[in-house]
Write a protein that holds these residues in place. Structure first.
Motif, PDB file in Angstrom:
ATOM      1  N   GLY A 135      19.167 -15.635  20.025  1.00  0.00           N
ATOM      2  CA  GLY A 135      18.481 -15.997  21.288  1.00  0.00           C
ATOM      3  C   GLY A 135      17.000 -15.707  21.316  1.00  0.00           C
ATOM      4  N   LYS A 136      16.306 -15.996  22.377  1.00  0.00           N
ATOM      5  CA  LYS A 136      14.829 -15.733  22.621  1.00  0.00           C
ATOM      6  C   LYS A 136      14.213 -14.340  22.483  1.00  0.00           C
ATOM      7  N   GLU A 137      15.191 -13.557  22.557  1.00  0.00           N
ATOM      8  CA  GLU A 137      14.544 -12.090  22.565  1.00  0.00           C
ATOM      9  C   GLU A 137      14.297 -11.542  21.123  1.00  0.00           C
ATOM     10  N   LEU A 138      14.959 -12.237  20.205  1.00  0.00           N
ATOM     11  CA  LEU A 138      14.301 -11.768  18.924  1.00  0.00           C
ATOM     12  C   LEU A 138      13.522 -13.051  18.295  1.00  0.00           C
ATOM     13  N   TYR A 139      12.944 -13.809  18.938  1.00  0.00           N
ATOM     14  CA  TYR A 139      12.357 -15.041  18.405  1.00  0.00           C
ATOM     15  C   TYR A 139      11.280 -14.686  17.441  1.00  0.00           C
ATOM     16  N   GLY A 140      10.314 -13.395  17.977  1.00  0.00           N
ATOM     17  CA  GLY A 140       9.307 -13.047  17.112  1.00  0.00           C
ATOM     18  C   GLY A 140       9.763 -12.521  15.786  1.00  0.00           C
ATOM     19  N   ALA A 141      10.804 -11.885  15.683  1.00  0.00           N
ATOM     20  CA  ALA A 141      11.334 -11.203  14.584  1.00  0.00           C
ATOM     21  C   ALA A 141      11.776 -12.299  13.641  1.00  0.00           C
ATOM     22  N   ARG A 142      12.598 -13.445  14.111  1.00  0.00           N
ATOM     23  CA  ARG A 142      12.818 -14.283  13.271  1.00  0.00           C
ATOM     24  C   ARG A 142      11.878 -15.056  12.763  1.00  0.00           C
ATOM     25  N   ILE A 143      10.684 -15.381  13.403  1.00  0.00           N
ATOM     26  CA  ILE A 143       9.500 -15.998  12.719  1.00  0.00           C
ATOM     27  C   ILE A 143       8.975 -15.014  11.695  1.00  0.00           C
ATOM     28  N   ILE A 144       8.839 -13.698  11.998  1.00  0.00           N
ATOM     29  CA  ILE A 144       8.646 -12.872  10.758  1.00  0.00           C
ATOM     30  C   ILE A 144       9.401 -12.960   9.553  1.00  0.00           C
ATOM     31  N   LEU A 145      10.704 -13.122   9.662  1.00  0.00           N
ATOM     32  CA  LEU A 145      11.625 -13.085   8.700  1.00  0.00           C
ATOM     33  C   LEU A 145      11.584 -14.331   8.107  1.00  0.00           C
ATOM     34  N   GLN A 146      11.376 -15.400   8.510  1.00  0.00           N
ATOM     35  CA  GLN A 146      11.173 -16.762   8.064  1.00  0.00           C
ATOM     36  C   GLN A 146      10.013 -16.814   6.857  1.00  0.00           C
ATOM     37  N   ARG A 147       9.150 -16.099   7.031  1.00  0.00           N
ATOM     38  CA  ARG A 147       7.995 -16.016   6.034  1.00  0.00           C
ATOM     39  C   ARG A 147       8.287 -15.434   4.748  1.00  0.00           C
ATOM     40  N   LYS A 182       0.754  -1.229  -0.067  1.00  0.00           N
ATOM     41  CA  LYS A 182       0.082   0.175  -0.022  1.00  0.00           C
ATOM     42  C   LYS A 182       1.037   1.185  -0.171  1.00  0.00           C
ATOM     43  N   TYR A 183       1.802   1.157   0.812  1.00  0.00           N
ATOM     44  CA  TYR A 183       2.782   2.526   1.011  1.00  0.00           C
ATOM     45  C   TYR A 183       3.499   2.689  -0.527  1.00  0.00           C
ATOM     46  N   LEU A 184       4.147   1.553  -1.065  1.00  0.00           N
ATOM     47  CA  LEU A 184       4.817   1.729  -2.428  1.00  0.00           C
ATOM     48  C   LEU A 184       4.048   1.650  -3.693  1.00  0.00           C
ATOM     49  N   MET A 185       2.559   1.445  -3.154  1.00  0.00           N
ATOM     50  CA  MET A 185       1.615   1.724  -4.451  1.00  0.00           C
ATOM     51  C   MET A 185       2.065   0.707  -5.619  1.00  0.00           C
ATOM     52  N   GLY A 186       2.455  -0.387  -5.246  1.00  0.00           N
ATOM     53  CA  GLY A 186       2.773  -1.587  -6.201  1.00  0.00           C
ATOM     54  C   GLY A 186       2.897  -3.025  -5.626  1.00  0.00           C
ATOM     55  N   GLU A 187       2.964  -3.829  -6.630  1.00  0.00           N
ATOM     56  CA  GLU A 187       3.213  -5.240  -5.872  1.00  0.00           C
ATOM     57  C   GLU A 187       4.805  -5.372  -5.706  1.00  0.00           C
ATOM     58  N   VAL A 188       4.975  -5.996  -4.432  1.00  0.00           N
ATOM     59  CA  VAL A 188       6.164  -6.188  -4.000  1.00  0.00           C
ATOM     60  C   VAL A 188       6.365  -7.618  -3.760  1.00  0.00           C
ATOM     61  N   GLN A 189       7.897  -7.983  -3.626  1.00  0.00           N
ATOM     62  CA  GLN A 189       8.382  -9.208  -3.102  1.00  0.00           C
ATOM     63  C   GLN A 189       9.312  -9.020  -2.033  1.00  0.00           C
ATOM     64  N   LEU A 190       8.967  -9.585  -0.888  1.00  0.00           N
ATOM     65  CA  LEU A 190       9.470  -9.534   0.179  1.00  0.00           C
ATOM     66  C   LEU A 190      10.557 -10.609   0.383  1.00  0.00           C
ATOM     67  N   CYS A 191      11.962 -10.342   0.610  1.00  0.00           N
ATOM     68  CA  CYS A 191      13.040 -11.169   0.566  1.00  0.00           C
ATOM     69  C   CYS A 191      13.851 -10.975   1.845  1.00  0.00           C
ATOM     70  N   THR A 192      14.916 -11.985   1.948  1.00  0.00           N
ATOM     71  CA  THR A 192      15.895 -11.961   3.304  1.00  0.00           C
ATOM     72  C   THR A 192      17.027 -12.818   2.726  1.00  0.00           C
ATOM     73  N   THR A 193      18.196 -13.002   3.394  1.00  0.00           N
ATOM     74  CA  THR A 193      19.139 -13.658   3.139  1.00  0.00           C
ATOM     75  C   THR A 193      19.497 -14.737   4.194  1.00  0.00           C
ATOM     76  N   ASN A 194      20.204 -15.832   4.041  1.00  0.00           N
ATOM     77  CA  ASN A 194      20.369 -16.916   5.067  1.00  0.00           C
ATOM     78  C   ASN A 194      21.280 -16.393   6.243  1.00  0.00           C
ATOM     79  N   CYS A 195      22.177 -15.469   5.748  1.00  0.00           N
ATOM     80  CA  CYS A 195      22.966 -14.860   7.054  1.00  0.00           C
ATOM     81  C   CYS A 195      22.063 -14.062   7.962  1.00  0.00           C
ATOM     82  N   ALA A 196      20.969 -13.258   7.579  1.00  0.00           N
ATOM     83  CA  ALA A 196      19.970 -12.691   8.350  1.00  0.00           C
ATOM     84  C   ALA A 196      19.477 -13.457   9.226  1.00  0.00           C
ATOM     85  N   LEU A 197      19.009 -14.729   8.618  1.00  0.00           N
ATOM     86  CA  LEU A 197      18.070 -15.672   9.487  1.00  0.00           C
ATOM     87  C   LEU A 197      19.194 -16.311  10.565  1.00  0.00           C
TER      88      LEU A 197
END
Length: 250
Positions: A73-85, A51-66
């Motif tokens: 550790g567990k403090e960033l468990y929620g962020a890891r679950i989001i990034l895995q998608r 919606k913000y970019l007003m166009g189709e997007v592809q969300l991606c990341t890298t293996n190093c970021a994961l």
């Protein structure tokens, strides 16, 4: 305020479309810091980013970021679950992972050839992006996603192209496509690796002649053939013979 931000985002996207050949779907390269900020501010990345970019997007990341989020550790468990998608793009550090900031900058190379947007809250990545022309930066501030204005490096690059000092990515692509149509496209490695074959030529006939020995007279070029009459030579009579008296017997 929201309408003003979208107008500014539209203007920035048009800048990257026109000068750096960005096209939909926009590829958004995301790290763990951006996911952690989105989780903290209750931002749905998959819903709000298109919606913000007003166009189709592809969300991606890298293996190093994961891998980096796994080690934190567990403090960033929620962020890891989001990034895995998101889609995982292949990086050159598969066997030996590096910090996410280093990995993201390596994916951009020197000119961002794959046209990535980068979504991060890491100041190290942000400082590195400002040295590379044609990289849109996304970050979260005041519970909203913000597309940063083009950095000075991108503006200088565009100005150099307009002055004819550089060739724009769009012009490079058109030149490449024209070469492919004409059948003269060739990779740099192949051009450098191949050597031009020399044509086989006959030896110089003068170099095959035997050297003449010094002191030996050369035979005459004209030879008398068998059966050819030799030219008769006239012998002049001596004057003494003509003047001698003739003796007669009486």
């Amino acid at each position: 305020m929201k309408i003003k931000r979208q107008k500014q985002a539209k203007k920035t996207i048009s800048f990257y479309k026109f000068n750096f050949s960005f096209r939909e779907p926009f590829q958004i390269l995301i790290d763990g810091t951006f996911c952690q900020a989105a989780l903290k501010n209750k931002i749905q990345i998959k819903e709000q980013m298109p919606k913000y970019l007003m166009g189709e997007v592809q969300l991606c990341t890298t293996n190093c970021a994961l891998k980096e989020l796994e080690t934190l550790g567990k403090e960033l468990y929620g962020a890891r679950i989001i990034l895995q998608r998101f889609q995982v793009r292949r990086c050159p550090h598969f066997k030996s992972p590096v910090p996410a900031s280093e990995c993201l900058l390596s994916m951009l190379e020197e000119t961002n050839p794959h046209h990535y947007f980068v979504a991060t809250q890491d100041h190290t990545v942000t400082a590195g992006l400002k040295k590379i022309p044609g990289v849109p930066l996304l970050y979260i501030i005041l519970n909203t996603i913000v597309l940063d204005k083009p950095c000075q490096t991108s503006l200088d690059h565009v100005q150099a192209v307009q002055l004819g000092e550089l060739v724009s990515p769009a012009q490079q692509q058109s030149i490449r496509s024209l070469k492919e149509e004409q059948g003269i496209a060739q990779k740099d490695g192949e051009r450098r690796g191949k050597k031009r074959k020399r044509k086989q030529s006959n030896p110089n006939p003068l170099s095959c002649l035997k050297k003449k020995k010094k002191g030996v007279p050369t035979p005459s070029l004209k030879k008398t053939e068998q059966g050819e009459k030799r030219k008769r030579t006239r012998h002049k009579k001596r004057k003494d013979d003509m003047s001698a008296p003739v003796v007669t017997n009486t």
